[in-house]
Design a protein around this motif. Structure first.
Motif, PDB file in Angstrom:
ATOM      1  N   HIS A  46      10.378   1.353  14.653  1.00 30.38           N
ATOM      2  CA  HIS A  46      10.660   2.763  14.414  1.00 30.38           C
ATOM      3  C   HIS A  46      11.326   2.881  13.045  1.00 30.38           C
ATOM      4  CE1 HIS A  46       9.776   3.827  18.566  1.00 30.38           C
ATOM      5  NE2 HIS A  46      10.468   2.751  18.913  1.00 30.38           N
ATOM      6  N   PHE A  47      11.005   3.958  12.382  1.00 31.27           N
ATOM      7  CA  PHE A  47      11.648   4.300  11.119  1.00 31.27           C
ATOM      8  C   PHE A  47      11.961   5.780  11.245  1.00 31.27           C
ATOM      9  CE2 PHE A  47      11.569   5.801   6.713  1.00 31.27           C
ATOM     10  CZ  PHE A  47      12.318   4.839   6.068  1.00 31.27           C
ATOM     11  N   TYR A  48      13.243   6.099  11.280  1.00 32.80           N
ATOM     12  CA  TYR A  48      13.638   7.477  11.524  1.00 32.80           C
ATOM     13  C   TYR A  48      13.276   8.367  10.335  1.00 32.80           C
ATOM     14  CZ  TYR A  48      15.899   5.419  15.480  1.00 32.80           C
ATOM     15  OH  TYR A  48      16.125   4.731  16.645  1.00 32.80           O
ATOM     16  N   ARG A  49      12.922   9.592  10.658  1.00 28.86           N
ATOM     17  CA  ARG A  49      12.430  10.552   9.655  1.00 28.86           C
ATOM     18  C   ARG A  49      13.352  10.626   8.443  1.00 28.86           C
ATOM     19  NH1 ARG A  49       9.671  15.626  11.278  1.00 28.86           N
ATOM     20  NH2 ARG A  49      10.531  14.930  13.232  1.00 28.86           N
ATOM     21  N   ARG A  50      12.728  10.444   7.273  1.00 32.01           N
ATOM     22  CA  ARG A  50      13.471  10.543   6.015  1.00 32.01           C
ATOM     23  C   ARG A  50      12.612  11.240   4.982  1.00 32.01           C
ATOM     24  NH1 ARG A  50      15.834   4.996   4.332  1.00 32.01           N
ATOM     25  NH2 ARG A  50      16.563   6.261   2.608  1.00 32.01           N
ATOM     26  N   ARG A  76       0.846  -1.194   0.000  1.00 29.79           N
ATOM     27  CA  ARG A  76       0.000   0.000   0.000  1.00 29.79           C
ATOM     28  C   ARG A  76       0.887   1.251   0.000  1.00 29.79           C
ATOM     29  NH1 ARG A  76      -5.342   0.548   1.431  1.00 29.79           N
ATOM     30  NH2 ARG A  76      -5.359  -1.550   2.337  1.00 29.79           N
ATOM     31  N   VAL A  77       0.544   2.223  -0.835  1.00 27.10           N
ATOM     32  CA  VAL A  77       1.275   3.490  -0.871  1.00 27.10           C
ATOM     33  C   VAL A  77       0.917   4.282   0.386  1.00 27.10           C
ATOM     34  CG1 VAL A  77       1.597   5.678  -2.089  1.00 27.10           C
ATOM     35  CG2 VAL A  77       1.312   3.560  -3.399  1.00 27.10           C
ATOM     36  N   ILE A  78       1.940   4.680   1.122  1.00 32.91           N
ATOM     37  CA  ILE A  78       1.746   5.446   2.353  1.00 32.91           C
ATOM     38  C   ILE A  78       2.310   6.852   2.210  1.00 32.91           C
ATOM     39  CG2 ILE A  78       2.303   5.575   4.831  1.00 32.91           C
ATOM     40  CD1 ILE A  78       0.342   3.301   4.089  1.00 32.91           C
ATOM     41  N   GLY A  79       3.514   6.961   1.662  1.00 30.73           N
ATOM     42  CA  GLY A  79       4.162   8.257   1.513  1.00 30.73           C
ATOM     43  C   GLY A  79       4.437   8.583   0.070  1.00 30.73           C
ATOM     44  N   LEU A  80       4.271   9.858  -0.275  1.00 33.90           N
ATOM     45  CA  LEU A  80       4.457  10.326  -1.642  1.00 33.90           C
ATOM     46  C   LEU A  80       5.774  11.092  -1.766  1.00 33.90           C
ATOM     47  CD1 LEU A  80       0.808  11.667  -2.111  1.00 33.90           C
ATOM     48  CD2 LEU A  80       1.685   9.365  -2.603  1.00 33.90           C
ATOM     49  N   THR A  97       8.042  13.860   4.135  1.00 37.41           N
ATOM     50  CA  THR A  97       8.850  13.186   5.137  1.00 37.41           C
ATOM     51  C   THR A  97       8.011  12.080   5.762  1.00 37.41           C
ATOM     52  OG1 THR A  97       8.230  14.725   6.904  1.00 37.41           O
ATOM     53  CG2 THR A  97      10.248  15.212   5.674  1.00 37.41           C
ATOM     54  N   VAL A  98       8.650  10.977   6.062  1.00 40.00           N
ATOM     55  CA  VAL A  98       7.968   9.843   6.679  1.00 40.00           C
ATOM     56  C   VAL A  98       8.752   9.426   7.912  1.00 40.00           C
ATOM     57  CG1 VAL A  98       9.134   8.156   5.208  1.00 40.00           C
ATOM     58  CG2 VAL A  98       6.970   7.548   6.290  1.00 40.00           C
ATOM     59  N   GLU A  99       7.998   9.053   8.953  1.00 37.54           N
ATOM     60  CA  GLU A  99       8.610   8.608  10.195  1.00 37.54           C
ATOM     61  C   GLU A  99       7.632   7.651  10.871  1.00 37.54           C
ATOM     62  OE1 GLU A  99      10.800  10.702  14.003  1.00 37.54           O
ATOM     63  OE2 GLU A  99       9.253  11.833  12.949  1.00 37.54           O
ATOM     64  N   ILE A 100       8.161   6.616  11.510  1.00 32.67           N
ATOM     65  CA  ILE A 100       7.336   5.680  12.277  1.00 32.67           C
ATOM     66  C   ILE A 100       7.875   5.659  13.695  1.00 32.67           C
ATOM     67  CG2 ILE A 100       6.484   3.323  12.521  1.00 32.67           C
ATOM     68  CD1 ILE A 100       6.987   2.960   9.496  1.00 32.67           C
ATOM     69  N   ILE A 101       6.970   5.958  14.645  1.00 32.52           N
ATOM     70  CA  ILE A 101       7.330   5.953  16.060  1.00 32.52           C
ATOM     71  C   ILE A 101       6.318   5.072  16.788  1.00 32.52           C
ATOM     72  CG2 ILE A 101       7.655   7.340  18.145  1.00 32.52           C
ATOM     73  CD1 ILE A 101       8.127   9.764  16.263  1.00 32.52           C
ATOM     74  N   SER A 102       6.790   3.989  17.385  1.00 32.27           N
ATOM     75  CA  SER A 102       5.928   3.050  18.112  1.00 32.27           C
ATOM     76  C   SER A 102       4.706   2.656  17.283  1.00 32.27           C
ATOM     77  CB  SER A 102       5.480   3.642  19.449  1.00 32.27           C
ATOM     78  OG  SER A 102       6.601   3.890  20.257  1.00 32.27           O
ATOM     79  N   SER A 103       4.933   2.252  16.066  1.00 30.17           N
ATOM     80  CA  SER A 103       3.914   1.764  15.125  1.00 30.17           C
ATOM     81  C   SER A 103       3.026   2.850  14.534  1.00 30.17           C
ATOM     82  CB  SER A 103       3.022   0.706  15.782  1.00 30.17           C
ATOM     83  OG  SER A 103       3.796  -0.377  16.216  1.00 30.17           O
ATOM     84  N   LYS A 104       3.186   4.088  14.934  1.00 29.94           N
ATOM     85  CA  LYS A 104       2.376   5.173  14.373  1.00 29.94           C
ATOM     86  C   LYS A 104       3.152   5.824  13.233  1.00 29.94           C
ATOM     87  CE  LYS A 104      -0.012   5.935  18.654  1.00 29.94           C
ATOM     88  NZ  LYS A 104      -0.166   6.754  19.828  1.00 29.94           N
ATOM     89  N   VAL A 105       2.478   5.977  12.087  1.00 27.69           N
ATOM     90  CA  VAL A 105       3.124   6.529  10.900  1.00 27.69           C
ATOM     91  C   VAL A 105       2.830   8.026  10.822  1.00 27.69           C
ATOM     92  CG1 VAL A 105       3.296   6.429   8.387  1.00 27.69           C
ATOM     93  CG2 VAL A 105       2.898   4.323   9.694  1.00 27.69           C
ATOM     94  N   TYR A 106       3.894   8.801  10.620  1.00 24.51           N
ATOM     95  CA  TYR A 106       3.772  10.252  10.504  1.00 24.51           C
ATOM     96  C   TYR A 106       4.247  10.671   9.120  1.00 24.51           C
ATOM     97  CZ  TYR A 106       3.238  10.148  15.552  1.00 24.51           C
ATOM     98  OH  TYR A 106       2.790   9.877  16.819  1.00 24.51           O
ATOM     99  N   ILE A 107       3.402  11.420   8.442  1.00 24.04           N
ATOM    100  CA  ILE A 107       3.768  12.016   7.156  1.00 24.04           C
ATOM    101  C   ILE A 107       3.809  13.526   7.372  1.00 24.04           C
ATOM    102  CG2 ILE A 107       3.070  12.396   4.751  1.00 24.04           C
ATOM    103  CD1 ILE A 107       3.941   9.512   5.272  1.00 24.04           C
ATOM    104  N   ASN A 108       4.942  14.130   7.077  1.00 23.29           N
ATOM    105  CA  ASN A 108       5.142  15.569   7.299  1.00 23.29           C
ATOM    106  C   ASN A 108       4.733  15.973   8.722  1.00 23.29           C
ATOM    107  OD1 ASN A 108       6.109  15.870   4.674  1.00 23.29           O
ATOM    108  ND2 ASN A 108       4.070  16.299   3.872  1.00 23.29           N
ATOM    109  N   ASN A 109       5.133  15.150   9.694  1.00 19.43           N
ATOM    110  CA  ASN A 109       4.910  15.378  11.129  1.00 19.43           C
ATOM    111  C   ASN A 109       3.471  15.191  11.598  1.00 19.43           C
ATOM    112  OD1 ASN A 109       7.665  16.009  11.564  1.00 19.43           O
ATOM    113  ND2 ASN A 109       7.286  18.088  10.820  1.00 19.43           N
ATOM    114  N   TYR A 110       2.560  14.703  10.744  1.00 12.27           N
ATOM    115  CA  TYR A 110       1.180  14.441  11.139  1.00 12.27           C
ATOM    116  C   TYR A 110       0.908  12.940  11.099  1.00 12.27           C
ATOM    117  CZ  TYR A 110       0.361  19.418  10.610  1.00 12.27           C
ATOM    118  OH  TYR A 110       0.430  20.781  10.738  1.00 12.27           O
TER     119      TYR A 110
END
Length: 157
Positions: free
Chosen positions: A112-116, A77-81, A85-98
């Motif tokens: 965790h997936f550090y912001r990239r 599934r497409v999550i980030g375009l 920016t994409v980041e995963i903290i404790s299973s929560k996915v953040y796109i552009n800090n949201y």
């Protein structure tokens, strides 16, 4: 009369077959990385020209191939375009800090997936079953190049 009708019907069948093979492709899914939406053994129909007219959108389920995996189709599934920016903290996915809402995810993993920053013409993809999915979180998949995308899943059976 019958012969002429038969030729027309045969011609229509041939045209439909050729055009469908250029536009649509059925594949059988192996694995449960998209469970429960798509499960091991399901068949899906891919629209191969969907992204000739527009870019993939967040939450589209796509099929792609990686050069390193030869002929293996991968469904995610497409999550980030691109350029987000994409980041995963404790299973929560953040796109552009949201934090994004993902009602389709039932099995989370505590990673965790550090912001990239997602590069131009690339996408960040995840499986819905995060506990077993190998996806953009892992180096062997990484960000998906637009050129690697085969198409969008439009039907499942």
């Amino acid at each position: 009369m019958f012969r002429k009708t038969f030729k027309h019907i045969l011609m229509i069948i041939i045209i439909l077959f050729i055009s469908c093979s250029l536009i649509l492709k059925p594949i059988r899914v192996k694995g449960n990385s998209m469970y429960p939406v798509i499960t091991d053994g399901d068949w899906v129909l891919i629209n191969k020209i969907a992204y000739k007219f527009h870019e993939p959108k967040r939450e589209d389920i796509i099929v792609f191939k990686l050069k390193s995996h030869n002929s293996k189709y991968i469904v995610k599934r497409v999550i980030g375009l691109e350029n987000e920016t994409v980041e995963i903290i404790s299973s929560k996915v953040y796109i552009n800090n949201y934090e994004i809402h993902e009602p389709y995810v039932t099995y989370l993993s505590n990673d965790h997936f550090y912001r990239r920053l997602i590069p131009l013409d690339h996408f960040f993809v995840l499986g819905d079953n995060r506990k077993v999915s190998v996806d953009s979180r892992y180096e062997e998949i990484g960000f998906i190049d637009k050129e690697s995308i085969i198409g969008k899943i439009i039907f499942k059976w």
